[in-house]
Motif scaffolding. Structure first.
Motif, PDB file in Angstrom:
ATOM      1  N   ALA A  39      56.069  34.835  31.818  1.00  0.00           N
ATOM      2  CA  ALA A  39      55.954  35.433  33.217  1.00  0.00           C
ATOM      3  C   ALA A  39      56.820  34.656  34.135  1.00  0.00           C
ATOM      4  N   ALA A  40      57.434  35.370  35.009  1.00  0.00           N
ATOM      5  CA  ALA A  40      58.199  35.353  35.924  1.00  0.00           C
ATOM      6  C   ALA A  40      57.505  34.636  37.422  1.00  0.00           C
ATOM      7  N   ALA A  41      55.989  34.836  37.588  1.00  0.00           N
ATOM      8  CA  ALA A  41      55.299  34.442  38.547  1.00  0.00           C
ATOM      9  C   ALA A  41      53.863  35.140  38.419  1.00  0.00           C
ATOM     10  N   VAL A  42      52.832  34.749  39.024  1.00  0.00           N
ATOM     11  CA  VAL A  42      51.490  35.114  38.626  1.00  0.00           C
ATOM     12  C   VAL A  42      51.007  35.336  40.211  1.00  0.00           C
ATOM     13  N   VAL A  43      50.286  36.376  40.314  1.00  0.00           N
ATOM     14  CA  VAL A  43      49.303  36.514  41.295  1.00  0.00           C
ATOM     15  C   VAL A  43      47.691  36.111  40.875  1.00  0.00           C
ATOM     16  N   LEU A  44      47.146  35.154  41.590  1.00  0.00           N
ATOM     17  CA  LEU A  44      46.091  34.532  41.177  1.00  0.00           C
ATOM     18  C   LEU A  44      44.873  35.752  41.417  1.00  0.00           C
ATOM     19  N   LYS A  45      43.860  35.531  40.452  1.00  0.00           N
ATOM     20  CA  LYS A  45      42.695  36.302  40.710  1.00  0.00           C
ATOM     21  C   LYS A  45      42.328  36.025  42.324  1.00  0.00           C
ATOM     22  N   SER A  46      41.799  37.235  42.939  1.00  0.00           N
ATOM     23  CA  SER A  46      41.810  37.544  44.306  1.00  0.00           C
ATOM     24  C   SER A  46      40.258  36.484  44.642  1.00  0.00           C
ATOM     25  N   ILE A  47      40.332  36.231  45.701  1.00  0.00           N
ATOM     26  CA  ILE A  47      39.121  35.664  46.531  1.00  0.00           C
ATOM     27  C   ILE A  47      38.585  37.138  47.236  1.00  0.00           C
ATOM     28  N   PHE A  48      37.338  37.509  46.947  1.00  0.00           N
ATOM     29  CA  PHE A  48      36.898  38.594  47.577  1.00  0.00           C
ATOM     30  C   PHE A  48      36.118  38.241  48.805  1.00  0.00           C
ATOM     31  N   GLU A  49      36.459  38.741  50.050  1.00  0.00           N
ATOM     32  CA  GLU A  49      35.798  38.786  51.121  1.00  0.00           C
ATOM     33  C   GLU A  49      34.720  39.231  51.138  1.00  0.00           C
ATOM     34  N   GLU A  50      34.291  40.173  50.244  1.00  0.00           N
ATOM     35  CA  GLU A  50      33.037  41.106  50.097  1.00  0.00           C
ATOM     36  C   GLU A  50      32.052  40.062  49.335  1.00  0.00           C
ATOM     37  N   GLU A  51      32.538  39.217  48.402  1.00  0.00           N
ATOM     38  CA  GLU A  51      31.789  38.539  47.417  1.00  0.00           C
ATOM     39  C   GLU A  51      31.140  37.401  48.369  1.00  0.00           C
ATOM     40  N   ILE A  52      31.916  36.930  49.524  1.00  0.00           N
ATOM     41  CA  ILE A  52      31.481  35.694  50.231  1.00  0.00           C
ATOM     42  C   ILE A  52      30.508  36.294  51.128  1.00  0.00           C
ATOM     43  N   THR A  53      30.646  37.588  51.699  1.00  0.00           N
ATOM     44  CA  THR A  53      29.654  38.217  52.736  1.00  0.00           C
ATOM     45  C   THR A  53      28.489  38.469  51.966  1.00  0.00           C
ATOM     46  N   LEU A  54      28.425  39.026  50.660  1.00  0.00           N
ATOM     47  CA  LEU A  54      27.222  39.571  50.135  1.00  0.00           C
ATOM     48  C   LEU A  54      26.390  38.410  49.576  1.00  0.00           C
ATOM     49  N   GLU A  55      27.136  37.181  49.280  1.00  0.00           N
ATOM     50  CA  GLU A  55      26.111  35.973  48.819  1.00  0.00           C
ATOM     51  C   GLU A  55      25.371  35.664  50.212  1.00  0.00           C
ATOM     52  N   TYR A  56      26.255  35.469  51.074  1.00  0.00           N
ATOM     53  CA  TYR A  56      25.460  35.075  52.471  1.00  0.00           C
ATOM     54  C   TYR A  56      24.404  36.035  52.837  1.00  0.00           C
ATOM     55  N   GLU A  57      24.533  37.184  52.831  1.00  0.00           N
ATOM     56  CA  GLU A  57      23.509  38.076  52.975  1.00  0.00           C
ATOM     57  C   GLU A  57      22.362  37.975  52.127  1.00  0.00           C
ATOM     58  N   LYS A  58      22.641  37.670  50.722  1.00  0.00           N
ATOM     59  CA  LYS A  58      21.459  37.783  49.890  1.00  0.00           C
ATOM     60  C   LYS A  58      20.632  36.540  50.267  1.00  0.00           C
ATOM     61  N   ILE A  59      21.455  35.551  50.457  1.00  0.00           N
ATOM     62  CA  ILE A  59      20.460  34.174  50.614  1.00  0.00           C
ATOM     63  C   ILE A  59      19.668  34.464  52.042  1.00  0.00           C
TER      64      ILE A  59
END
Ligand SMILES: Cc1cc2nc3c(=O)[nH]c(=O)nc-3n(C[C@H](O)[C@H](O)[C@H](O)COP(=O)(O)O)c2cc1C
Length: 332
Positions: A39-59
């Motif tokens: 591989a010549a480069a990698v794009v890391l797994k995304s950090i999801f804005e949605e994930e952060i927001t949902l976690e907050y809303e759940k708590i």
């Protein structure tokens, strides 16, 4: 000597194969294995804005009956975001330590909220570039195309003010005028456009009468969508174009380069065949270049873009009319 190097986002890549953002790139160990396989480069797994927001809303929903004060909720918001961000910053730093190839951080977002502040921390953690996966399904009939599109430029402006590292935008093809949008985005100061993201799409199970999802992994036939748009836009943009979706083998890499791509991103084929597939794709690319007497990627990049193809209208033909009339005649 065959030279496979290519430029992308101002970075020099040793070949045109980048492993796209996915579970394949969510740890330093996996990234190292991808490098070992070419591989010549990698794009890391995304950090999801949605994930952060949902976690907050759940708590918050769980804690709401306790009627915490606003200050506490603010603190919670901050803590959750901070923890997620810290985990991501650690991933960037550990991947950078493990490999020499460029490591591109990735954010998946559908708003321009505070996550733009995170981008600076990603840069400081050592990311060589940032890929922003922006998508809002244009399903709101009360929103004009202009409003939907303005959001993209607002995000870019916010990021350009904060970052020194190159920025790539990974987009969909759901725009009122896709060619114009690609051109305008390419002139907005970003360094690259990834054409295109592939979506989670709903399907229906007719027996269970349930909504299900379609295949998570792409099919090789899907390569024609980025192929058409890379070819049409290759000579009309002011940033790099990278092809993504449906690139499963060496031949598919060659096609995208002939259309005018700077590089390609691969995901599904690596899930299907393992990281060794990259070596196989590179071998096929090299073999083809030898057979056609090309020494560098630039010798043939864009040779079949719309501008350079002998018959440019082929990329804009969308009707099957003639095909069907010929077929029908021959079957009589
Ligand atoms: C399991 C899986 C996870 C993915 N995760 C992400 C992600 O976190 N961020 C992102 O931008 N794209 C993500 N994608 C999309 C891929 O980066 C890529 O755009 C898509 O799979 C099309 O490329 P392909 O045909 O080579 O698979 C994911 C894809 C798969 C299959």
């Amino acid at each position: 000597m065959i030279d496979l190097t290519t430029g992308y986002l101002g970075l020099t890549l040793k070949n045109p194969i980048i492993v796209g953002s996915s579970g394949l790139t969510d740890s330093a160990e996996k990234v190292k294995t991808l490098q070992e396989n070419g591989a010549a480069a990698v794009v890391l797994k995304s950090i999801f804005e949605e994930e952060i927001t949902l976690e907050y809303e759940k708590i918050v929903a769980e804690e709401a009956p306790k009627r915490y004060k606003d200050e506490f909720l603010d603190y919670l918001d901050y803590r959750i975001k901070d923890q997620n961000l810290n985990r991501y910053v650690d991933l960037i730093a550990s991947a950078k330590k493990a490999v020499e190839i460029p490591v591109i951080a990735s954010v998946n977002c559908s708003s321009k909220h505070e996550w733009t502040n995170f981008a600076y921390q990603m840069q400081e953690a050592g990311a060589d570039a940032l890929e922003v996966n922006l998508f809002v399904l244009p399903s709101n009939i009360n929103k004009s195309p202009e409003d939907s599109e303005k959001f993209y430029f607002d995000v870019i402006n916010g990021l350009k003010n904060k970052l020194k590292i190159p920025i790539a935008l990974k987009i969909s093809y759901y725009f009122t005028n896709l060619a114009l949008m690609i051109q305008k985005l390419s002139e907005s100061g970003i360094d690259g456009l990834v054409l295109f993201n592939r979506f989670y799409s709903p399907d229906i199970d007719t027996e269970k009468m349930e909504v299900t999802s379609t295949n998570v992994l792409s099919h090789p036939d899907e390569l024609v969508i980025p192929l058409r748009w890379i070819a049409i836009m290759a000579n009309r943009v002011k940033c790099d174009l990278v092809a993504s979706t449906g690139i499963h083998d060496g031949k598919a890499v060659i096609k995208q380069l002939l259309a005018g791509a700077q590089a390609v991103q691969v995901v599904s084929t690596i899930y299907n065949n393992g990281p060794e597939k990259i070596q196989n794709m590179l071998k096929d690319l090299k073999k083809w270049m030898i057979n056609h007497e090309f020494q560098t990627i630039d010798d043939f990049r864009g040779k079949l873009s719309q501008v350079n193809a002998g018959n440019p209208s082929v990329y804009e033909r969308v009707q099957f009319m003639r095909y069907f009339s010929d077929r029908d005649k021959s079957s009589k």
